[in-house]
Design a protein around this motif. Sequence first.
Motif, short mmCIF file in Angstrom:
data_model
loop_
_atom_site.label_atom_id
_atom_site.label_comp_id
_atom_site.label_asym_id
_atom_site.label_seq_id
_atom_site.Cartn_x
_atom_site.Cartn_y
_atom_site.Cartn_z
N ALA A 108 0.83 -1.21 0.00
CA ALA A 108 0.00 0.00 0.00
C ALA A 108 0.86 1.26 0.00
CB ALA A 108 -0.93 -0.01 1.21
N LEU A 109 1.97 1.24 0.73
CA LEU A 109 2.87 2.38 0.76
C LEU A 109 3.52 2.63 -0.60
CD1 LEU A 109 4.56 1.71 4.22
CD2 LEU A 109 3.20 3.73 3.65
N GLU A 110 3.72 1.58 -1.36
CA GLU A 110 4.23 1.77 -2.72
C GLU A 110 3.26 2.61 -3.55
OE1 GLU A 110 6.90 -2.29 -3.42
OE2 GLU A 110 4.77 -2.30 -3.94
N GLY A 111 1.96 2.34 -3.37
CA GLY A 111 0.96 3.14 -4.08
C GLY A 111 0.99 4.60 -3.65
N LEU A 112 1.10 4.84 -2.36
CA LEU A 112 1.22 6.21 -1.86
C LEU A 112 2.46 6.88 -2.43
CD1 LEU A 112 0.61 8.61 0.02
CD2 LEU A 112 1.70 7.32 1.88
N ALA A 113 3.56 6.12 -2.52
CA ALA A 113 4.82 6.68 -3.00
C ALA A 113 4.73 7.17 -4.44
CB ALA A 113 5.93 5.64 -2.87
N LEU A 114 3.96 6.48 -5.27
CA LEU A 114 3.80 6.91 -6.67
C LEU A 114 3.30 8.34 -6.75
CD1 LEU A 114 2.21 3.68 -8.18
CD2 LEU A 114 4.46 4.61 -8.77
N PHE A 115 2.29 8.64 -5.94
CA PHE A 115 1.69 9.98 -5.98
C PHE A 115 2.53 11.00 -5.21
CE2 PHE A 115 -1.82 7.03 -6.76
CZ PHE A 115 -2.31 7.54 -7.95
N ALA A 116 3.16 10.56 -4.10
CA ALA A 116 3.99 11.49 -3.33
C ALA A 116 5.22 11.91 -4.13
CB ALA A 116 4.40 10.84 -2.02
N ALA A 117 5.80 10.96 -4.88
CA ALA A 117 6.96 11.29 -5.73
C ALA A 117 6.54 12.23 -6.86
CB ALA A 117 7.57 10.01 -6.29
N GLU A 118 5.39 11.97 -7.46
CA GLU A 118 4.87 12.85 -8.51
C GLU A 118 4.56 14.24 -7.93
OE1 GLU A 118 3.40 14.17 -12.25
OE2 GLU A 118 4.68 12.50 -11.68
N ALA A 119 4.03 14.27 -6.72
CA ALA A 119 3.67 15.55 -6.10
C ALA A 119 4.89 16.45 -5.94
CB ALA A 119 3.03 15.29 -4.73
N ARG A 120 6.04 15.86 -5.63
CA ARG A 120 7.24 16.66 -5.44
C ARG A 120 7.68 17.36 -6.74
NH1 ARG A 120 7.26 14.22 -0.80
NH2 ARG A 120 8.72 14.88 0.84
N LYS A 121 7.31 16.79 -7.87
CA LYS A 121 7.61 17.44 -9.15
C LYS A 121 6.81 18.74 -9.31
CE LYS A 121 8.45 12.97 -11.39
NZ LYS A 121 8.00 12.03 -12.46
N HIS A 122 5.76 18.87 -8.51
CA HIS A 122 4.91 20.05 -8.58
C HIS A 122 4.97 20.85 -7.27
CE1 HIS A 122 3.13 18.57 -12.36
NE2 HIS A 122 3.26 17.38 -11.81
N GLU A 123 6.08 20.62 -6.52
CA GLU A 123 6.35 21.36 -5.28
C GLU A 123 5.25 21.14 -4.24
OE1 GLU A 123 7.16 25.40 -6.25
OE2 GLU A 123 9.00 24.94 -7.34
N ILE A 124 4.67 19.94 -4.25
CA ILE A 124 3.67 19.59 -3.24
C ILE A 124 4.34 18.66 -2.23
CG2 ILE A 124 1.48 18.44 -2.78
CD1 ILE A 124 0.69 19.06 -5.69
N ILE A 125 4.50 19.15 -1.02
CA ILE A 125 5.12 18.37 0.06
C ILE A 125 4.23 18.46 1.29
CG2 ILE A 125 7.12 18.20 1.60
CD1 ILE A 125 8.83 19.37 -0.64
N ASP A 126 3.94 17.32 1.86
CA ASP A 126 3.09 17.27 3.04
C ASP A 126 3.85 16.61 4.19
OD1 ASP A 126 0.61 17.60 4.49
OD2 ASP A 126 0.40 15.42 4.34
N PRO A 127 4.39 17.38 5.13
CA PRO A 127 5.19 16.81 6.22
C PRO A 127 4.44 15.75 7.03
CG PRO A 127 5.49 19.19 6.12
CD PRO A 127 4.37 18.85 5.18
N ALA A 128 3.13 15.91 7.21
CA ALA A 128 2.37 14.93 7.98
C ALA A 128 2.36 13.57 7.27
CB ALA A 128 0.94 15.42 8.21
#
Length: 546
Positions: free
Chosen positions: A37-57
Amino acid sequence: MFCNQCEQTAKGIGCNIAGVCGKNEEVADLQDLLVYALEGLALFAAEARKHEIIDPATDLFTYEAIFSTLTNVDFDPDRFVLLINKTIELREAMKARVAAAGGRTDFSEPQASFQPGGSVEALASQGAALKFIESLDSDENIRSLKQTLLYGLKGIAAYADHAAILGQEDDQVAAFCYEALCALMLEGLSVEQCVPVAMKAGEINLRAMELLDAGNTGTYGHPVPTSVPLGHRKGKCILITGHDLRDLELLLKQTEGKGIDIYTHGEMLPCHGYPELKKYDHLHGHFGTAWQNQHREFPNFPGPILFTTNCIQKPRDEYRDRVFTNGLVGWPGVKHIEDKDYSAVIEMALAMDGFSEDLETSSVMVGFARNTVLGVADTVIEAVKSKAIRHFFLVGGCDGAKPGRDYFTKFVEQVPDDCMVLTLACGKFRFFDQDLGAIGGIPRLLDVGQCNDAYSAIQIAVALAGAFDCDVNDLPLSMVLSWYEQKAVAILLTLLYLGVKDIRLGPTLPAFITPAVLQFLVDTFEIKPVAANPEDDLKAILGEVA
């Protein structure tokens, strides 16, 4: 189930019925499903960083979730249900933010759209169906390198979580966690493509340990040499074992003035050297012989026991009724502390008899982290130049109950009198109470600290190499390391990233390392297994520098 992430895995191959550590098949399957499940989250979190989206929580949750799958942290199925569902919730929230930013959301990997079952049984069934380790790759060598990356990632997450608790964070650590999880899903990789990611894990782990070191020393001061009694005194008592200094600090604050002595156990021993912790008069000493530290035995301790972070073994049934867990740690039926409120532990301590008399035994020294050792660097350097010190041995790492670990005890016992021994992590409990004497007023046995204090040991080595104007590998220094779980894998990757060679590792090599990958490590880093007896290793090491 199939699990071979720790040194004590069944028959040196893998646990497929029940974990040697004590986890059952259901928990093992849930842990695999959580990583999936964390692998799935990682796909979107890694993509988000390309758009300067970072969520510390989300980053902090990711550390905690990965950390929960490390050996001997959490065996409670119900808590994995919560973690898996939370992962999906965060995945969908991140997906929505990425979509709003115009990023990619059409990932074809099944992890991106995985939906969890509605019960523990359904989730465990989903986890079992994954055959997670087998699914990493059809090529055994690529699978071996991916496992090395995964297990190193678990160690990184543990240190990053410890550091974050003390306010120390770095986005490059979180970014790498997502990068590594995404790399586990890639297909058609070659060995040449896998190795750089594993080396990067070593680099990022160095940063994670640096953050934790900054958190520990910035909050509690740099460790100083301190004598820690191994006996006890009459009175009420609580024993705390684990790793987190903040947990110990909060326990000391909440018990202050209540007539309760606090005793450390396991990796809490180095805490006695921190100025801001040792100032508490009721932090009295360290409980347990070497045997009790190795096997988590507490039969003679007359008070409650608090487990924090990961530990070597789950508590035995005969004292589970007085065990409390904290943070990520959990076992079915064991009382879990919420919100760092230790009132229930304190109430039990006051109700129990405590120690009925004083007992004075031996003591051990702690507090030889980098500030202390480098403070006498001139003396050490002169002793090396005058040949009063012939060689340094770093003997440390993890510990466990599996036969063969007495190698490290015998090794230290046979180290010549003109050699120094640095040690760290719970592996030191094989020999921590031995008196090796001193050279020029400096103890021959120097306790650098916890496993994460490998950072201190590295800084000591780098400083000495600078003083002698040589490479670390040219120092009269040898590393003889024991390993048990995934933090040790992360530290090993850090040492390899730094180019450290000729490391001896034992008591057995990781089951997830294939012969081809092992040969790569031998050819590239001259890594080798410890010998059948320490005499042969000592002869080889000292013969090389004679």
